[in-house]
Enzyme design. Structure first.
Site, PDB file in Angstrom:
ATOM      1  N   LYS A  18       0.888  -1.162   0.000  1.00 59.15           N
ATOM      2  CA  LYS A  18       0.000   0.000   0.000  1.00 59.15           C
ATOM      3  C   LYS A  18       0.925   1.212   0.000  1.00 59.15           C
ATOM      4  CE  LYS A  18      -2.855   2.805   2.921  1.00 59.15           C
ATOM      5  NZ  LYS A  18      -3.638   2.977   4.132  1.00 59.15           N
ATOM      6  N   GLY A  54      -8.059   8.931   9.260  1.00 62.36           N
ATOM      7  CA  GLY A  54      -8.416   9.006  10.673  1.00 62.36           C
ATOM      8  C   GLY A  54      -9.412  10.097  11.029  1.00 62.36           C
ATOM      9  N   ASN A  98      -9.375   1.792   9.203  1.00 60.99           N
ATOM     10  CA  ASN A  98      -8.665   1.390  10.419  1.00 60.99           C
ATOM     11  C   ASN A  98      -9.236   2.098  11.643  1.00 60.99           C
ATOM     12  OD1 ASN A  98      -5.114   0.916  11.198  1.00 60.99           O
ATOM     13  ND2 ASN A  98      -6.826   0.943  12.586  1.00 60.99           N
ATOM     14  N   THR A  99      -9.081   3.423  11.682  1.00 60.44           N
ATOM     15  CA  THR A  99      -9.450   4.178  12.881  1.00 60.44           C
ATOM     16  C   THR A  99     -10.929   4.019  13.248  1.00 60.44           C
ATOM     17  OG1 THR A  99      -7.761   5.776  12.270  1.00 60.44           O
ATOM     18  CG2 THR A  99      -9.316   6.460  13.967  1.00 60.44           C
ATOM     19  N   ALA A 132      -9.380   5.456   3.547  1.00 54.87           N
ATOM     20  CA  ALA A 132      -9.262   6.553   4.507  1.00 54.87           C
ATOM     21  C   ALA A 132     -10.471   7.470   4.580  1.00 54.87           C
ATOM     22  CB  ALA A 132      -8.033   7.411   4.243  1.00 54.87           C
ATOM     23  N   GLY A 133     -10.785   7.878   5.807  1.00 55.13           N
ATOM     24  CA  GLY A 133     -11.799   8.890   6.038  1.00 55.13           C
ATOM     25  C   GLY A 133     -13.130   8.371   6.541  1.00 55.13           C
TER      26      GLY A 133
END
Lengths: 67, 274
Positions: free
Chosen positions: B112, B173, B221-222, B199-200
């Protein structure tokens, strides 16, 4: 011998990269570990024979948690 | 009252799987392993999410602490496809060295690819990204580029040989969700390779929105690791991903300004017709 390891300066007696790892207490057989010397990756199988020289920049990394 | 059926989706056969670079995955959810309380929680959340691809970072080993416990003791490499990232790299050189180290560390050609351009937003430096991608592709890497939601950059990455593109939905995040669905739609029409939103995402509905747009996958992830109950949220994300994909494959109804009755208009009891 003075080496730059992971951005820190260390004085070691090592002759090879395998010696460096041994002196640092790092086991290269641990899954997810890799080594680079002066910007070039050194395959695990070559650590025993890869000689180190004064001033070498060495990176010892591993896989960690991340996104 | 009959209504015209919606069109079948433009992208991907119904029931199809996420497929790129000769690999096929049942799950369209990709999850990161960062920010969890401990390795056990990481492993449980990965399990509950149903993800088959999980990301890891590559970092210097502490010379003081040594190797100690490893994430890889808790994540079964036979069960998951590990996707190392170049997170935190701000130069082409650092990203390339990190990718090469990752290949040696994990025995995978997958990467990645992140080349960051700004520490506050963590937005990618697309010029650096294109340079690094070109070099790594020539070295045989399967480059999965984290990029802005820019259709032109995505097209260039595809032309270069990236087997997927991974546009952000919002800053890493941030949990802001799908900020520009229109750009994602244009990207989906611009490239043929899978589009994985990276992301986001903040919550399950964000994943569903991305999948309903026709995106081929979502990487997050977050949103799981930072949730009050990460294990429960991991399951929510899994279900949202599946629900969004099913909705996309089903072909949603067009939006209309006025009502369209669901019950028959004939035979209504009463005498008043407005």
């Amino acid at each position: 011998m003075r080496l730059h390891i992971n951005g820190e300066e260390r004085e070691l007696v090592a002759a090879t990269l395998a010696d460096v790892l041994r002196e640092l207490g790092i086991d290269p057989a641990v899954p997810g570990v890799a080594v680079a010397q002066n910007g070039a990756v050194v395959p695990r199988a070559r650590l025993q024979v890869a000689a180190v020289a004064e001033g070498d920049r060495i990176e010892v990394v591993r896989a960690v948690q991340g996104g | 009252m009959s209504q015209t059926r919606s069109q079948a989706p433009a992208r991907g056969e119904p029931g199809s799987q996420l497929s790129f670079a000769g690999r096929t995955f049942r799950s369209r959810l990709l999850v990161g392993t960062g920010k969890y309380k401990d390795f056990e929680e990481t492993a449980r959340a990965c399990e509950e999410s149903g993800a088959e691809i999980i990301t890891v970072a590559i970092r210097r080993i502490s010379l003081e602490r040594g190797t100690g416990q490893s994430l890889l003791d808790h994540i079964d490499p036979a069960k998951y496809t590990l996707l190392p990232n170049t997170a935190g790299c701000y130069t082409v050189e650092d990203a390339i060295l990190t990718a090469r180290l990752a290949r040696e560390a994990l025995g995978t050609d997958l990467v990645k690819l992140e080349v960051l351009g700004d520490p506050q937003t963590l937005f990618p430096d697309n010029r650096g990204l294109l340079q690094a991608a070109e070099i790594l592709l020539k070295e045989g890497f399967v480059v999965m580029p984290y990029t802005t939601d820019d259709p032109v950059i995505c097209r260039q990455l595809e032309e270069m040989g990236c087997p997927v593109v991974m546009p952000l939905a919002a800053p890493i995040g941030s949990g802001l969700g799908i900020r520009n669905p229109y750009n994602l739609r244009i990207i989906l029409e611009t490239v043929k390779v899978p589009v994985i939103v990276d992301a986001g995402v903040g919550t399950a509905s964000d994943v569903a929105v991305a999948m309903e747009l026709g995106c081929d996958g979502v990487l997050l992830n977050t949103a799981i690791a930072g949730a009050g109950d990460p294990i429960k949220m991991a399951r929510a994300m899994k279900l949202a991903c599946e629900a969004g994909r099913l909705a996309y494959e089903s072909g949603r109804i067009p939006r209309r300004l006025y009502a369209s009755a669901s019950s028959p208009l004939e035979g209504v009891v009463g005498s008043i017709t407005p």
